[in-house]
Design a protein around this motif. Structure first.
Motif, PDB file in Angstrom:
ATOM      1  N   HIS A 205     -59.429  44.111   8.976  1.00  0.00           N
ATOM      2  CA  HIS A 205     -59.068  44.040   7.552  1.00  0.00           C
ATOM      3  C   HIS A 205     -58.005  42.949   7.409  1.00  0.00           C
ATOM      4  O   HIS A 205     -56.908  43.078   7.951  1.00  0.00           O
TER       5      HIS A 205
ATOM      6  N   GLU B  45     -54.371  43.430   6.720  1.00  0.00           N
ATOM      7  CA  GLU B  45     -53.622  44.264   7.662  1.00  0.00           C
ATOM      8  C   GLU B  45     -53.199  43.343   8.806  1.00  0.00           C
ATOM      9  O   GLU B  45     -53.612  43.463   9.950  1.00  0.00           O
TER      10      GLU B  45
ATOM     11  N   HIS C  71     -55.108  48.182  12.974  1.00  0.00           N
ATOM     12  CA  HIS C  71     -55.164  48.221  11.501  1.00  0.00           C
ATOM     13  C   HIS C  71     -53.778  48.458  10.899  1.00  0.00           C
ATOM     14  O   HIS C  71     -52.808  48.629  11.612  1.00  0.00           O
ATOM     15  N   GLU C  72     -53.775  48.508   9.566  1.00  0.00           N
ATOM     16  CA  GLU C  72     -52.590  48.982   8.833  1.00  0.00           C
ATOM     17  C   GLU C  72     -53.034  50.027   7.820  1.00  0.00           C
ATOM     18  O   GLU C  72     -54.184  50.039   7.383  1.00  0.00           O
TER      19      GLU C  72
ATOM     20  N   ARG D 266     -58.598  42.429   2.389  1.00  0.00           N
ATOM     21  CA  ARG D 266     -59.217  43.432   3.273  1.00  0.00           C
ATOM     22  C   ARG D 266     -60.624  43.000   3.684  1.00  0.00           C
ATOM     23  O   ARG D 266     -61.037  43.153   4.815  1.00  0.00           O
TER      24      ARG D 266
ATOM     25  N   GLU E  71     -53.183  52.430  13.580  1.00  0.00           N
ATOM     26  CA  GLU E  71     -52.890  52.186  12.167  1.00  0.00           C
ATOM     27  C   GLU E  71     -51.378  52.108  12.001  1.00  0.00           C
ATOM     28  O   GLU E  71     -50.657  53.068  12.268  1.00  0.00           O
TER      29      GLU E  71
END
Ligand SMILES: [Zn+2]
Length: 853
Positions: free
Chosen positions: A134, A137, A250-251, A211, A327
């Motif tokens: 993404h 992120e 990810h975030e 994203r 994440e």
């Protein structure tokens, strides 16, 4: 002296101030890293330390290429290009001796994987590090710079051990187009003095966000479907390496902390083994230890699941790798206030670096266990396949050669073997033909993936899903299929699939007309190209049989004829021939206008087509995914350029410049009553208005679409909520939504919107609770849900009952124009090929819709 003290104080103050913004690339790395000064640090190329600005993708590429030149521990490969022509980099790190013979190392590894052979002590672990699928992120991709630097430059014993024992594949930026969009956004709002207010523009990205990739698709849903070049390049590389561990950085929301897998224990896909989850747990301990040492907050076994197998953390899990999701709470731009204190971009990068290194440490400490796991996986899978009692899946080919090819292509990219059926057979009322239809044997290395791709499971124990619950690959392409038992499959032999080569039609002399069948997926592209060249074409509303250079041929309803009698541009016959070659489509030369069956070519019931000018509404409030799916289809498959117009601009635009307006799911409350009246008038004067999901409901509520939608209360009325406990909240919410499942609709095969579909049943992908009632007037319902419509995936019984028998596609005339409504996503994730065709029918065949509301 005083001055000196003043400076010392200033330096200390600055150091304190910037603790949150690590000032030096080295600050992110272990104190004992012993970095070789001959190896360039990221700042030397970026012009600033990592974390102070969002590194642009071109800078990431430039740095990593320089790193590759400076160090003999890594090689840098370009494995493909994004839609926007950015290079997709793959890095390979290992010790220089092994790197020099990496192809041999790779082949030997693949051989061991194929045979399920336990590796020797000297065989390397294969670790895959993937960052920022993404694009917004971006702490992942920025961390990748530091991890790459560390691997190339550290002279510590730990890194030496790692490189001696492992091959590390790094995909530093999985989604370069999205990353670029976001870097631009974050950097353009950065001031000298950062503003951490979450309301600040920096923290609230515009539409479309970074994203997604170029066509606004979520690449972390594309690992199975392979609609995009980023995924195709990655899966080819993945299959060439079959890593032991694959990480996916990810975030998530800024108010969260840090997550690492294992995810929710009872929400794993049934094809992900318990052994896989315990290996994930084993590595989890190393992440926890590393984050504990830095006093960081984190969590696991919550929020995220591993059900859908088209994600980075789950696709590897069914192929003997351990996929791990990370994440990190997002800083959005550079600094943001959160309930856990201020979060800087550098802080987020630090956690991604820390857990990259803890992955290395954990994997190295458990090297033999991971290697044994992969070998066992292969043997266990072979045993499962043998004992399953399932021979495989027999699949009926479509009359659409392009669709068959795309379907085969996806399976082949996953190294799934498909045979041509070697004997005629019939199962559950479907006849399958040898030499034409397909057989996918279950007993092959990709057994779990195959079972999952053909799964029709509808109940999964704990029925809560973070993403969709079915992605059946035969249903997506609307191909009838059956599971065969070992006994039924015994007589089938391995026959390689013939490629559907195109035999050009026989053209003799100057034809009376040319014609091509609408069932081929390339037909809309051919029609569009003809119209652009000014060639006049007609469309037939019912099937005909007519004499041609190839003898009597049948053309199905919706097929296109190009009569010489219409005004045609100079040299048009050559143009038709060239386009047929370019599109790989069979175009017949018709010798007469007098048909043997059906209406004659001069009939007034065959409208002459006009070049469509299509607008797609976009912008804030509109689903970027659905808009992107429509854009991608018309752009990539049809060659029709859509005018993408943001909703607020619509009031200033002359609708009469357009023949069609497409609206996908979204909030359209901003469209004024006055504009609604103008849209109505435009339709009455000939415009075609197409609404998908929420947009169809909006058209209904505004008196444009003649079909009613049920209220949310009515749709949910079948749930008993009286006896629930407080702790049942999440469970109820999960049951009251259809996260993504496959439903059956019955088509009115005589309706123009179904032309070319080659079936009376169409499986559609449903991810909403929208229920449209069947209009009272006849001839308006194009597709209705079957009586027991759920085909695959989870949907609660009260919702299935609501959907049963309701309308899926409605279309009608309104004045001289047309209005068309769909309750479902017609081109879900770009691979729902079955219903995708309805989109081009809605554009090109709309003139054939004659029933009025
Ligand atoms: Zn993500």
């Amino acid at each position: 002296m005083k001055l000196l003290r003043y400076f010392a104080g200033l330096v200390m103050a600055l150091a304190t101030l910037h603790q949150a913004f690590a000032m030096n690339d080295r600050d992110f790395l272990p104190a004992d890293a012993a970095l070789d000064p001959a190896i360039p640090a990221p700042a030397s190329v970026l012009g600033y330390p990592v974390g102070t600005w969002h590194a642009r993708h071109d800078q990431i590429v430039q740095y990593l290429q320089q790193l590759g030149m400076a160090s003999d521990r890594l090689s840098v490969e370009v494995v493909g290009y994004t839609h926007e022509q950015r290079p997709l980099l793959m890095l390979t790190f290992t010790n220089p001796q092994r790197l020099a013979q990496i192809d041999t190392v790779r082949s030997a590894h693949l051989q061991r994987v194929a045979e399920g052979k336990t590796p020797a002590q000297s065989d390397p672990l294969v670790l895959w590090m993937g960052y920022s699928v993404h694009g917004n992120e971006s702490s992942g991709a920025n961390a990748a710079l530091l991890v790459a630097y560390y691997l190339a430059a550290s002279q510590s014993e730990e890194v030496k051990q790692l490189l001696d024992n492992a091959v590390i594949i790094m995909e530093p930026a999985i989604n370069p187009d999205g990353l670029s969009r976001f870097a631009q956004w974050a950097n353009m709002h950065k001031g000298l003095t950062p503003n951490s207010d979450p309301n600040h523009r920096d923290h609230n990205e515009g539409w479309p966000s970074g994203r997604m990739n170029h066509y606004w698709f979520d690449l972390n849903r594309d690992w199975l479907l392979l609609t995009h070049p980023e995924s195709r390049a990655r899966i080819a590389h993945f299959q060439q390496w079959r890593p032991h561990v694959l990480t996916d950085f990810h975030e998530m929301g800024s108010n969260s902390t840090f997550f690492f897998q294992p995810g929710i224990p009872d929400r794993a896909n049934p094809w992900i083994s318990r052994e896989n989850i315990s290996m994930t747990n084993l590595l989890g301990q190393y992440h926890a230890d590393a984050l504990d040492a830095e006093n960081k907050l984190y969590f696991s076994e919550e929020s995220f699941d591993d059900f859908y197998l088209g994600k980075g953390s789950s696709y590897p899990d069914v192929q003997g790798s351990i996929g791990i999701l990370f994440e990190q709470a997002s800083s959005r731009g550079h600094l943001i206030d959160t309930p856990n204190g201020q979060l800087s971009f550098a802080d987020t990068i630090q956690n991604q670096v820390t857990t990259s290194l803890s992955t290395f440490r954990g994997a190295l400490a458990n090297k033999s266990k991971l290697q044994q796991y992969q070998a066992d996986f292969v043997r266990r899978t072979a045993k499962q396949a043998n004992e399953s009692g399932i021979a495989g899946y027999v699949v009926k080919a479509s009359a659409d050669a392009a669709l068959n090819q795309q379907w085969l292509d996806i399976l082949q990219q996953h190294h799934i073997k498909v045979w041509q059926l070697s004997a005629d057979m019939s199962k559950n009322g479907t006849a399958y033909q040898q030499g034409r239809d397909y057989f996918v044997p279950a007993n092959q290395a990709q057994y779990p993936l195959i079972r999952s791709l053909f799964s029709t499971q509808q109940d999964f124990g704990r029925n809560e899903f973070y993403d969709v619950s079915s992605w059946n690959i035969a249903m997506a392409f609307n191909l009838p299929f059956n599971e065969l038992s070992s006994k039924e499959g015994r007589k089938l032999k391995s026959l390689s699939v013939k490629s559907d080569g195109v035999t050009p039609a026989n053209w003799q002399g100057e034809a009376y007309a040319y014609g091509f069948d609408w069932r081929d997926g390339r037909a809309p592209a051919m029609l569009q190209a003809l119209l652009v060249k000014g060639i006049a074409a007609k469309i037939i509303g019912s099937p005909i049989t007519v004499a041609s250079g190839d003898g009597q041929i049948s053309l199905t309803a919706g097929s296109v004829v190009i009569p010489a009698a219409l005004p045609q541009p100079a040299n048009w016959r050559n143009t038709v021939r060239e386009l047929a070659q370019e599109k790989q489509l069979v175009v017949h030369s018709l010798t007469t206008g007098w048909t043997d069956k059906g209406i004659d070519l001069g009939s007034g019931a065959m409208p002459v087509l006009k070049t469509p000018r299509v607008m797609l509404l976009t912008g804030e409030g509109v689903s970027p995914y659905e808009a992107g799916e429509v854009w991608h289809y018309f752009d990539q498959q049809v060659g029709l350029p859509l005018a993408m117009v943001d909703v607020p601009r619509l009031s200033g635009i002359n609708l009469h410049d357009y023949t069609h307006v497409i609206m996908v799911d979204g909030r359209y409350a901003g469209i004024s009553d006055k504009l609604v009246e103008r849209m109505k008038q435009w339709v009455r004067e000939g415009g075609v208005l197409i609404g998908q999901k929420g947009a169809a409901r909006w058209l209904s509520e505004n008196g444009l679409l003649a079909a009613g939608f049920r209220s949310e209360d009515e749709v949910l009325s079948g749930f008993d909520t009286q006896s629930l406990k407080f702790s049942d909240r999440n469970q109820l919410a999960a049951q009251q939504r259809i996260a993504g499942a496959v439903f059956a609709t019955q088509l009115d095969a005589s309706h123009p919107l179904t032309f070319g579909l080659d079936a009376n049943q169409l499986s559609v992908f449903r991810n909403s609770n929208l229920v449209m009632d069947i209009p009272e007037k006849p001839f308006l319902t194009v597709a209705r849900y079957s009586k027991s419509p759920l085909l695959a995936g989870y949907a609660a019984k009260p919702l299935v009952e609501q959907v049963a028998g309701s309308a899926a596609i409605v279309a009608h005339r309104s004045g001289r124009g047309r209005v068309i409504g769909f309750t479902d996503v017609m081109n879900f994730r770009g691979y729902w090929r079955g219903s995708q065709r309805v989109l081009s029918n809605a554009v090109y065949l709309a003139p054939l819709i004659t029933a009025s509301n």
